[in-house]
Design a protein around this motif. Structure first.
Motif, short mmCIF file in Angstrom:
data_model
loop_
_atom_site.label_atom_id
_atom_site.label_comp_id
_atom_site.label_asym_id
_atom_site.label_seq_id
_atom_site.Cartn_x
_atom_site.Cartn_y
_atom_site.Cartn_z
N THR A 188 -5.46 1.69 -8.77
CA THR A 188 -4.96 2.31 -7.55
C THR A 188 -4.07 1.36 -6.77
O THR A 188 -3.05 1.75 -6.19
N LEU A 189 -4.43 0.08 -6.76
CA LEU A 189 -3.60 -0.92 -6.08
C LEU A 189 -2.25 -1.05 -6.77
O LEU A 189 -1.21 -1.18 -6.11
N ALA A 190 -2.24 -1.00 -8.09
CA ALA A 190 -0.98 -1.06 -8.83
C ALA A 190 -0.10 0.15 -8.51
O ALA A 190 1.12 0.02 -8.38
N SER A 191 -0.73 1.31 -8.36
CA SER A 191 0.02 2.52 -7.99
C SER A 191 0.58 2.42 -6.58
O SER A 191 1.71 2.83 -6.30
N ALA A 192 -0.23 1.86 -5.67
CA ALA A 192 0.21 1.70 -4.29
C ALA A 192 1.43 0.80 -4.20
O ALA A 192 2.31 1.00 -3.36
N ALA A 193 1.49 -0.19 -5.08
CA ALA A 193 2.61 -1.14 -5.06
C ALA A 193 3.94 -0.46 -5.38
O ALA A 193 5.01 -0.99 -5.06
N CYS A 194 3.88 0.71 -6.02
CA CYS A 194 5.10 1.42 -6.39
C CYS A 194 5.57 2.39 -5.31
O CYS A 194 6.63 3.02 -5.44
N ALA A 195 4.78 2.54 -4.25
CA ALA A 195 5.08 3.54 -3.23
C ALA A 195 6.23 3.14 -2.32
O ALA A 195 7.02 3.98 -1.89
N SER A 196 6.34 1.86 -1.98
CA SER A 196 7.41 1.40 -1.09
C SER A 196 7.57 -0.11 -1.27
O SER A 196 6.70 -0.78 -1.81
N SER A 197 8.68 -0.61 -0.77
CA SER A 197 8.93 -2.05 -0.88
C SER A 197 7.92 -2.84 -0.05
O SER A 197 7.51 -3.94 -0.43
N GLN A 198 7.53 -2.26 1.11
CA GLN A 198 6.54 -2.95 1.95
C GLN A 198 5.20 -3.04 1.25
O GLN A 198 4.57 -4.10 1.22
N LEU A 199 4.74 -1.91 0.65
CA LEU A 199 3.47 -1.92 -0.06
C LEU A 199 3.54 -2.80 -1.31
O LEU A 199 2.55 -3.43 -1.68
N HIS A 200 4.71 -2.84 -1.93
CA HIS A 200 4.86 -3.70 -3.11
C HIS A 200 4.63 -5.16 -2.73
O HIS A 200 3.94 -5.91 -3.43
N LYS A 201 5.21 -5.55 -1.60
CA LYS A 201 5.05 -6.94 -1.15
C LYS A 201 3.60 -7.23 -0.77
O LYS A 201 3.03 -8.25 -1.17
N LEU A 202 2.99 -6.32 -0.02
CA LEU A 202 1.62 -6.53 0.43
C LEU A 202 0.63 -6.48 -0.74
O LEU A 202 -0.37 -7.20 -0.75
#
Length: 345
Positions: A41-55
């Motif tokens: 789920t965290l890996a999927s969240a990283a693909c949602a936006s550049s901000q989430l990717h960084k965080l």
């Protein structure tokens, strides 16, 4: 965005002018949202936006996930090895979760750069309880070359070492073995600390559980079928197996007496150290990591492999029988020709 390992679900929706996730403070996102997620789920969240990717790339998040999934990763040897991976714990998780699918042979494996050291990070759980977590270092280089020529085998426990558990046999024999097959899960991650790669060679759940007819011990086999060495017909596929031996009588606590990893070719012979390193190296570099695995898929593949072995053995027997008949006919022809020559000459 949804479900996490804790069962928590959440959603952030923009209803045309409503608050967006970017309006939340990064610390709130990391502390109260991302820490609730499991690895996929965290890996999927990283693909949602550049901000989430960084965080989501914060190494502490992935370190916590790895230590929860595999407590053995907290061992100093493993921690040091993971620190050298390109993206730290995130790279390690991507290599190790959840299963390997390496059934296509690789012809360009560089045999001159085989791993000189292998780390084995092993964790065994019964349901949600950790019963064994251990790290083993295997040095594959030696002046005599004994490792490369000998049958490949890694023994996690010493000869007289055993691990006591709180597990007690429940129900009849059949129900007890089925209970172990369902609930005794194992992870065996092989790490090459020099090349910064890893692979989980375990089927997670046992592909077979049986009681030894002589000793009464229970033997559980966790097996992954991998592509073998393309230069050897007998190693078209190899079985990378972890065998766990448990003891204990009905009503008493079970103990783990042996945990070992080995490789066998399609004729049931043990693969030597050099060829095993070739297989593991190819799996680390070229093997596909399956993110979605069906329950029981490992057992199905193992049974398919056994069927392939059976068919191969039957073909071999037919060839040998045909050769025996050909040899007999050839010998009889020579014999008759010889005596015909003596009698009529």
């Amino acid at each position: 965005m949804a479900s996490s390992s804790t069962g928590t679900s959440f959603a952030i929706v923009d209803h045309g002018g409503g608050p967006e996730i970017s309006s939340l403070h990064p610390e709130i996102i990391q502390t109260h949202i991302l820490t609730l997620l499991d690895g996929p789920t965290l890996a999927s969240a990283a693909c949602a936006s550049s901000q989430l990717h960084k965080l989501s790339n914060e190494d502490k998040l992935w370190r916590d996930i790895c230590s929860t999934e595999w407590p053995s990763t907290e061992h100093p040897l493993v921690s040091l090895a993971i620190s050298s991976f390109p993206a730290g714990h995130r790279s390690f998780y991507s290599d190790s979760f959840p299963a390997i699918d390496h059934r296509s042979q690789t012809k360009n494996t560089n045999r001159s750069s085989l791993p000189s050291v292998l780390l084995s990070a092993v964790d065994i759980h019964y349901k949600d309880e950790l019963i064994l977590s251990k790290v083993h270092e295997t040095v594959t280089e030696s002046e005599t070359g004994w490792f490369l020529c000998s049958p490949f085998r890694v023994d996690l426990l010493d000869i007289k070492e055993s691990v006591q558990t709180q597990i007690r046999q429940v129900g009849d024999e059949k129900a007890w073995l089925e209970n172990l097959e369902e609930n005794l899960t194992l992870s065996w991650i092989v790490i090459d600390p020099n090349q910064n790669r890893a692979v989980n060679i375990s089927s997670r759940r046992p592909v077979s559980v049986q009681r030894h007819w002589l000793t009464g011990e229970i033997q559980l086999r966790y097996a992954t079928i991998m592509a073998g060495d393309h230069s050897s017909l007998t190693s078209e596929f190899v079985q990378c197996a972890v065998v766990v031996t448990c003891g204990g009588k009905a009503g008493k606590e079970m103990d783990v007496r042996d945990v070992s990893m080995l490789m066998e070719d399609m004729e049931g012979k043990h693969v030597n150290g050099r060829e095993s390193l070739v297989v593991l190296k190819a799996a680390m570099e070229s093997g596909k990591r399956k993110k979605d695995t069906r329950k029981g898929e490992g057992k199905e593949r193992f049974e398919e492999y056994l069927e392939m072995k059976k068919e191969r053995s039957e073909r071999k027997k037919r060839r040998e029988k045909a050769m025996d008949i050909a040899c007999i006919l050839t010998g009889a022809t020579i014999f008759l020709t010889f005596w015909s020559f003596l009698l009529f000459s």
